[in-house]
Design a protein around this motif. Structure first.
Motif, PDB file in Angstrom:
ATOM      1  N   ARG A  42       9.052   6.746   3.721  1.00  0.00           N
ATOM      2  CA  ARG A  42       9.573   8.047   3.296  1.00  0.00           C
ATOM      3  C   ARG A  42       9.119   9.032   4.364  1.00  0.00           C
ATOM      4  NH1 ARG A  42       7.764   8.907  -1.729  1.00  0.00           N
ATOM      5  NH2 ARG A  42       9.571   7.855  -2.582  1.00  0.00           N
ATOM      6  N   ILE A  43      10.097   9.688   4.972  1.00  0.00           N
ATOM      7  CA  ILE A  43       9.824  10.611   6.062  1.00  0.00           C
ATOM      8  C   ILE A  43      10.271  12.001   5.636  1.00  0.00           C
ATOM      9  CG2 ILE A  43      10.319  11.170   8.477  1.00  0.00           C
ATOM     10  CD1 ILE A  43      10.947   8.106   8.797  1.00  0.00           C
ATOM     11  N   GLU A  44       9.370  12.966   5.783  1.00  0.00           N
ATOM     12  CA  GLU A  44       9.662  14.360   5.472  1.00  0.00           C
ATOM     13  C   GLU A  44       9.162  15.229   6.609  1.00  0.00           C
ATOM     14  OE1 GLU A  44       7.816  15.246   1.712  1.00  0.00           O
ATOM     15  OE2 GLU A  44       8.942  13.690   0.650  1.00  0.00           O
ATOM     16  N   ASP A  45       9.987  16.140   7.062  1.00  0.00           N
ATOM     17  CA  ASP A  45       9.621  17.047   8.161  1.00  0.00           C
ATOM     18  C   ASP A  45       9.071  16.293   9.359  1.00  0.00           C
ATOM     19  OD1 ASP A  45      10.349  19.311   6.631  1.00  0.00           O
ATOM     20  OD2 ASP A  45       8.389  19.309   5.644  1.00  0.00           O
ATOM     21  N   ASP A  46       9.749  15.200   9.732  1.00  0.00           N
ATOM     22  CA  ASP A  46       9.387  14.374  10.893  1.00  0.00           C
ATOM     23  C   ASP A  46       8.003  13.728  10.774  1.00  0.00           C
ATOM     24  OD1 ASP A  46      11.826  14.861  12.174  1.00  0.00           O
ATOM     25  OD2 ASP A  46      11.069  16.702  13.084  1.00  0.00           O
ATOM     26  N   ARG A  47       7.518  13.549   9.549  1.00  0.00           N
ATOM     27  CA  ARG A  47       6.221  12.897   9.328  1.00  0.00           C
ATOM     28  C   ARG A  47       6.381  11.790   8.296  1.00  0.00           C
ATOM     29  NH1 ARG A  47       1.459  16.491   7.947  1.00  0.00           N
ATOM     30  NH2 ARG A  47       0.376  14.711   8.812  1.00  0.00           N
ATOM     31  N   ILE A  48       5.674  10.684   8.509  1.00  0.00           N
ATOM     32  CA  ILE A  48       5.659   9.610   7.521  1.00  0.00           C
ATOM     33  C   ILE A  48       4.718  10.029   6.398  1.00  0.00           C
ATOM     34  CG2 ILE A  48       5.048   7.203   7.062  1.00  0.00           C
ATOM     35  CD1 ILE A  48       5.661   6.654  10.049  1.00  0.00           C
ATOM     36  N   VAL A  49       5.259  10.170   5.187  1.00  0.00           N
ATOM     37  CA  VAL A  49       4.447  10.589   4.047  1.00  0.00           C
ATOM     38  C   VAL A  49       4.129   9.413   3.117  1.00  0.00           C
ATOM     39  CG1 VAL A  49       5.161  12.999   4.132  1.00  0.00           C
ATOM     40  CG2 VAL A  49       6.457  11.385   2.730  1.00  0.00           C
ATOM     41  N   ASP A  50       4.869   8.311   3.255  1.00  0.00           N
ATOM     42  CA  ASP A  50       4.570   7.114   2.477  1.00  0.00           C
ATOM     43  C   ASP A  50       5.132   5.910   3.213  1.00  0.00           C
ATOM     44  OD1 ASP A  50       3.585   5.536   0.439  1.00  0.00           O
ATOM     45  OD2 ASP A  50       5.093   6.133  -1.034  1.00  0.00           O
ATOM     46  N   ALA A  51       4.441   4.786   3.114  1.00  0.00           N
ATOM     47  CA  ALA A  51       4.883   3.540   3.734  1.00  0.00           C
ATOM     48  C   ALA A  51       4.463   2.379   2.845  1.00  0.00           C
ATOM     49  CB  ALA A  51       4.261   3.391   5.116  1.00  0.00           C
ATOM     50  N   LYS A  52       5.364   1.432   2.673  1.00  0.00           N
ATOM     51  CA  LYS A  52       5.086   0.226   1.891  1.00  0.00           C
ATOM     52  C   LYS A  52       5.674  -0.965   2.648  1.00  0.00           C
ATOM     53  CE  LYS A  52       3.775   2.268  -2.090  1.00  0.00           C
ATOM     54  NZ  LYS A  52       2.386   2.603  -2.135  1.00  0.00           N
ATOM     55  N   PHE A  53       5.129  -2.149   2.389  1.00  0.00           N
ATOM     56  CA  PHE A  53       5.635  -3.345   3.055  1.00  0.00           C
ATOM     57  C   PHE A  53       5.740  -4.499   2.078  1.00  0.00           C
ATOM     58  CE2 PHE A  53       1.176  -4.317   3.004  1.00  0.00           C
ATOM     59  CZ  PHE A  53       1.131  -5.695   2.894  1.00  0.00           C
ATOM     60  N   LYS A  54       6.598  -5.436   2.437  1.00  0.00           N
ATOM     61  CA  LYS A  54       6.681  -6.732   1.767  1.00  0.00           C
ATOM     62  C   LYS A  54       6.714  -7.769   2.880  1.00  0.00           C
ATOM     63  CE  LYS A  54       9.024  -5.818  -2.582  1.00  0.00           C
ATOM     64  NZ  LYS A  54      10.198  -6.142  -3.403  1.00  0.00           N
ATOM     65  N   THR A  55       5.768  -8.672   2.865  1.00  0.00           N
ATOM     66  CA  THR A  55       5.704  -9.719   3.875  1.00  0.00           C
ATOM     67  C   THR A  55       5.680 -11.073   3.206  1.00  0.00           C
ATOM     68  OG1 THR A  55       4.543  -8.311   5.463  1.00  0.00           O
ATOM     69  CG2 THR A  55       4.337 -10.681   5.779  1.00  0.00           C
ATOM     70  N   PHE A  56       6.502 -11.970   3.693  1.00  0.00           N
ATOM     71  CA  PHE A  56       6.521 -13.353   3.252  1.00  0.00           C
ATOM     72  C   PHE A  56       6.117 -14.196   4.439  1.00  0.00           C
ATOM     73  CE2 PHE A  56       9.617 -10.918   0.873  1.00  0.00           C
ATOM     74  CZ  PHE A  56       9.233 -11.186  -0.428  1.00  0.00           C
ATOM     75  N   GLY A  57       4.946 -14.818   4.342  1.00  0.00           N
ATOM     76  CA  GLY A  57       4.484 -15.622   5.458  1.00  0.00           C
ATOM     77  C   GLY A  57       3.039 -16.033   5.293  1.00  0.00           C
ATOM     78  N   CYS A  58       2.417 -16.333   6.387  1.00  0.00           N
ATOM     79  CA  CYS A  58       1.046 -16.843   6.393  1.00  0.00           C
ATOM     80  C   CYS A  58       0.034 -15.716   6.158  1.00  0.00           C
ATOM     81  CB  CYS A  58       0.759 -17.541   7.717  1.00  0.00           C
ATOM     82  SG  CYS A  58       0.756 -16.430   9.138  1.00  0.00           S
ATOM     83  N   ALA A  59      -1.223 -16.115   6.008  1.00  0.00           N
ATOM     84  CA  ALA A  59      -2.308 -15.149   5.771  1.00  0.00           C
ATOM     85  C   ALA A  59      -2.388 -14.112   6.871  1.00  0.00           C
ATOM     86  CB  ALA A  59      -3.638 -15.881   5.615  1.00  0.00           C
ATOM     87  N   ALA A  60      -2.236 -14.534   8.119  1.00  0.00           N
ATOM     88  CA  ALA A  60      -2.333 -13.593   9.246  1.00  0.00           C
ATOM     89  C   ALA A  60      -1.208 -12.568   9.189  1.00  0.00           C
ATOM     90  CB  ALA A  60      -2.305 -14.358  10.564  1.00  0.00           C
ATOM     91  N   ALA A  61       0.003 -12.982   8.839  1.00  0.00           N
ATOM     92  CA  ALA A  61       1.139 -12.058   8.768  1.00  0.00           C
ATOM     93  C   ALA A  61       0.941 -11.041   7.660  1.00  0.00           C
ATOM     94  CB  ALA A  61       2.440 -12.835   8.558  1.00  0.00           C
ATOM     95  N   ILE A  62       0.479 -11.490   6.502  1.00  0.00           N
ATOM     96  CA  ILE A  62       0.261 -10.583   5.377  1.00  0.00           C
ATOM     97  C   ILE A  62      -0.891  -9.627   5.676  1.00  0.00           C
ATOM     98  CG2 ILE A  62      -0.470 -10.481   2.948  1.00  0.00           C
ATOM     99  CD1 ILE A  62       1.114 -13.173   2.623  1.00  0.00           C
ATOM    100  N   ALA A  63      -1.980 -10.137   6.228  1.00  0.00           N
ATOM    101  CA  ALA A  63      -3.143  -9.295   6.534  1.00  0.00           C
ATOM    102  C   ALA A  63      -2.798  -8.256   7.606  1.00  0.00           C
ATOM    103  CB  ALA A  63      -4.315 -10.151   6.992  1.00  0.00           C
ATOM    104  N   SER A  64      -2.077  -8.644   8.636  1.00  0.00           N
ATOM    105  CA  SER A  64      -1.740  -7.677   9.686  1.00  0.00           C
ATOM    106  C   SER A  64      -0.767  -6.625   9.172  1.00  0.00           C
ATOM    107  CB  SER A  64      -1.188  -8.385  10.931  1.00  0.00           C
ATOM    108  OG  SER A  64      -0.007  -9.080  10.641  1.00  0.00           O
ATOM    109  N   SER A  65       0.112  -6.984   8.258  1.00  0.00           N
ATOM    110  CA  SER A  65       0.993  -5.980   7.641  1.00  0.00           C
ATOM    111  C   SER A  65       0.175  -4.988   6.832  1.00  0.00           C
ATOM    112  CB  SER A  65       2.015  -6.662   6.729  1.00  0.00           C
ATOM    113  OG  SER A  65       2.842  -7.532   7.447  1.00  0.00           O
ATOM    114  N   SER A  66      -0.809  -5.479   6.102  1.00  0.00           N
ATOM    115  CA  SER A  66      -1.669  -4.633   5.300  1.00  0.00           C
ATOM    116  C   SER A  66      -2.496  -3.689   6.176  1.00  0.00           C
ATOM    117  CB  SER A  66      -2.602  -5.493   4.440  1.00  0.00           C
ATOM    118  OG  SER A  66      -3.545  -4.694   3.759  1.00  0.00           O
ATOM    119  N   MET A  67      -2.986  -4.225   7.283  1.00  0.00           N
ATOM    120  CA  MET A  67      -3.825  -3.406   8.174  1.00  0.00           C
ATOM    121  C   MET A  67      -3.013  -2.318   8.834  1.00  0.00           C
ATOM    122  SD  MET A  67      -6.160  -6.222  10.009  1.00  0.00           S
ATOM    123  CE  MET A  67      -7.231  -7.300   9.101  1.00  0.00           C
TER     124      MET A  67
END
Length: 67
Positions: A42-67
């Motif tokens: 969600r972007i407002e006034d050229d700034r990211i105000v919220d971000a969410k992810f969904k990752t399907f994959g290995c532990a490294a892929a999920i952890a790096s998405s979270s980080m």
């Protein structure tokens, strides 16, 4: 094999989910290993105000998405 921090993000991912009224969406995948990550923003006034992810994959892929 993985560090304590990586395992923490894998077991307890942060900002996981999807923003229903997102105005920015991206998706990337790796055909070799099968990992897929989708991010919604969600972007407002050229700034990211919220971000969410969904990752399907290995532990490294999920952890790096979270980080």
């Amino acid at each position: 094999m993985y560090s304590e921090q990586v395992m923490d993000h894998f077991m307890n991912p942060r900002n996981m989910g999807e923003i229903p009224d997102a105005n920015g969406v991206g998706e990337v995948g790796n055909p070799t290993c099968g990992d897929i990550m989708r991010i919604t923003l969600r972007i407002e006034d050229d700034r990211i105000v919220d971000a969410k992810f969904k990752t399907f994959g290995c532990a490294a892929a999920i952890a790096s998405s979270s980080m």
